[in-house]
Design a protein around this motif. Sequence first.
Motif, short mmCIF file in Angstrom:
data_model
loop_
_atom_site.label_atom_id
_atom_site.label_comp_id
_atom_site.label_asym_id
_atom_site.label_seq_id
_atom_site.Cartn_x
_atom_site.Cartn_y
_atom_site.Cartn_z
N GLY A 354 1.01 -1.23 -0.17
CA GLY A 354 0.07 -0.02 -0.07
C GLY A 354 0.98 1.20 -0.08
O GLY A 354 1.89 1.38 -0.52
N LEU A 355 0.40 2.25 0.76
CA LEU A 355 0.97 3.36 0.59
C LEU A 355 2.22 3.50 1.60
O LEU A 355 2.74 2.50 2.25
N THR A 356 2.61 4.88 2.15
CA THR A 356 3.67 4.94 2.94
C THR A 356 3.30 5.03 4.55
O THR A 356 2.16 5.46 4.65
N THR A 357 4.16 4.95 5.40
CA THR A 357 3.84 4.95 6.79
C THR A 357 4.33 6.30 7.37
O THR A 357 3.80 6.29 8.62
N GLU A 358 4.78 7.07 6.76
CA GLU A 358 5.26 8.40 7.31
C GLU A 358 4.28 9.08 8.23
O GLU A 358 4.74 9.77 9.23
N THR A 359 3.19 9.24 7.96
CA THR A 359 2.09 9.99 8.75
C THR A 359 1.01 9.30 9.29
O THR A 359 0.11 9.80 9.68
N ILE A 360 1.06 8.01 9.31
CA ILE A 360 -0.30 7.18 9.69
C ILE A 360 -0.49 7.34 11.29
O ILE A 360 0.71 7.39 12.02
N HIS A 361 -1.59 7.80 11.60
CA HIS A 361 -2.10 7.69 13.05
C HIS A 361 -1.50 9.32 13.65
O HIS A 361 -1.72 9.40 14.84
N LYS A 362 -1.01 10.04 12.88
CA LYS A 362 -0.56 11.16 13.09
C LYS A 362 -1.53 12.46 12.90
O LYS A 362 -2.38 12.03 12.05
N ALA A 363 -1.42 13.63 13.49
CA ALA A 363 -2.29 14.81 13.17
C ALA A 363 -1.63 14.93 11.71
O ALA A 363 -0.45 14.86 11.28
N ASP A 364 -2.69 15.67 10.87
CA ASP A 364 -2.48 15.90 9.54
C ASP A 364 -1.98 14.76 8.47
O ASP A 364 -0.92 14.68 7.68
N GLU A 365 -2.31 13.52 9.03
CA GLU A 365 -2.04 12.33 8.02
C GLU A 365 -2.55 12.85 6.61
O GLU A 365 -3.25 13.40 6.37
N ASN A 366 -1.48 12.43 5.82
CA ASN A 366 -1.91 12.61 4.33
C ASN A 366 -1.10 11.75 3.41
O ASN A 366 -0.28 10.79 3.79
N VAL A 367 -1.35 12.00 2.22
CA VAL A 367 -0.66 11.08 0.94
C VAL A 367 -0.72 11.90 -0.22
O VAL A 367 -1.37 12.96 -0.50
N LYS A 368 0.51 11.68 -0.85
CA LYS A 368 0.79 12.42 -2.09
C LYS A 368 -0.31 11.96 -2.72
O LYS A 368 -0.76 10.89 -3.40
N ILE A 369 -0.81 13.01 -4.06
CA ILE A 369 -1.70 12.78 -4.99
C ILE A 369 -0.86 11.96 -6.16
O ILE A 369 -1.70 10.71 -6.56
N SER A 370 0.37 12.01 -6.19
CA SER A 370 0.86 11.14 -7.10
C SER A 370 0.91 9.82 -6.69
O SER A 370 1.24 8.83 -7.61
N ASP A 371 1.28 9.66 -5.43
CA ASP A 371 1.08 8.23 -4.78
C ASP A 371 -0.02 7.46 -5.12
O ASP A 371 -0.20 6.27 -5.41
N LEU A 372 -1.09 8.28 -4.77
CA LEU A 372 -2.61 7.66 -5.29
C LEU A 372 -2.56 7.20 -6.41
O LEU A 372 -3.07 6.07 -7.08
N GLU A 373 -2.38 7.97 -7.66
CA GLU A 373 -2.11 7.95 -8.93
C GLU A 373 -1.29 6.50 -9.24
O GLU A 373 -1.63 5.53 -10.17
#
Length: 397
Positions: A354-373
């Motif tokens: 799946g995606l990256t673990t950098e921001t999981i369970h944190k405030a401002d959890e996010n994902v790059k649009i390019s990663d979703l693509e």
Amino acid sequence: MTTLGEKAVALAQDLIRCASVTPRDEGALQVLIEPLEKARFTCDRLTFSEEGTPDVDNLVARLGDGPPHLCFAGHTDVVPPGDKALWTHPPFAAEIADGVLYGRGASDMKGAIACFVTAALDYSKSKGREIEGTISLLITGDEEGPSINGTPKVLRWMEQKGLKPDHCIVGEPSNSTKLGEAIKIGRRGSLNGRLTVTGQQGHVAIPHLAANPIKGLVQALAKLYDTPLDYGSAHFSPSNLEVTSIDVGNPATNVIPASAEARFNIRFNDRQRPDGLHTLLQEEITQALAGMELSFKIDFEPPGQAFFTEPGPLDALLSEAVSEITGLTPTLSTDGGTSDARHIKDYCPVVEFGLTTETIHKADENVKISDLEQLTAIYRRFIERYFDNFAGAPDGR
């Protein structure tokens, strides 16, 4: 951005806007059911219950019939957002800023669900007929919770209905910093325990008339830290014990307490089993307290089982798709915490990507649009490769 990527981003936003903190659904499953039913997927919404636990809504969506049966699994439930003042973008607004989608569940794991649902829908549309095999989606609302009324019961239901998958991909975040770094072929198990040492309460000025349990507790914990559980295995790092709290509850400075306790967690690899760890700890602590006028007991919680899938065609086909889209060759990893793959392993080979673990369970959890693509493109390419490779095989494997 590609049209496929745009669809995945829009679906991810719709999912994030559902405040589906475990065990609430808040409309998340219906967000998925609507486009799936339009694409001829059969959707079964399953609510499971058990005394002492909350009811949980789950979804099994499927298209096609018979082998090979490819399942994508994931969870729409999320952890609480915490202090909303720490968020620069509201946790359930699904706002996009500077090419990044913000919101609780963006990476863990509504983003990946949006990607594999979009990829499955596109594949089904491209065939223009029933596919040669089965695609299914197993979506639970209980992964971040006790995991009792979710994936384990859904899998039993699927088996009873003759819908047991041949292979499964769980869309958990599997990459540390960059999409395509790693495919998880296993995760260590988790065992929580509480050690209670009991002695004899007394006055600190006359310790020979008492038996201090703290001394024994410290000695026992030191032995557990000094004795390796194992030295790892071919695919796993060494099992590891960590003490997470020590509690005495003694408000007095001149009283030796009657008991002391410590809580601990063991992350164990494929060389260990919970019952074997129970026995090992009993033996080690008995030795540590030998000659002391103390007793002890250990209470264990139900374990989170380890899972491991031998490297084979499933991760090989996925690696090819990852390399084609990202240019990276993913490593086969077994680090990280537990996931619902520990339940799926009993039914079929399973890996996580799946995606990256950098921001999981944190405030401002996010994902790059390019990663979703890119993730949508990886899943789409993998589906194509999977059915090209396995269709026509006698047992779907």
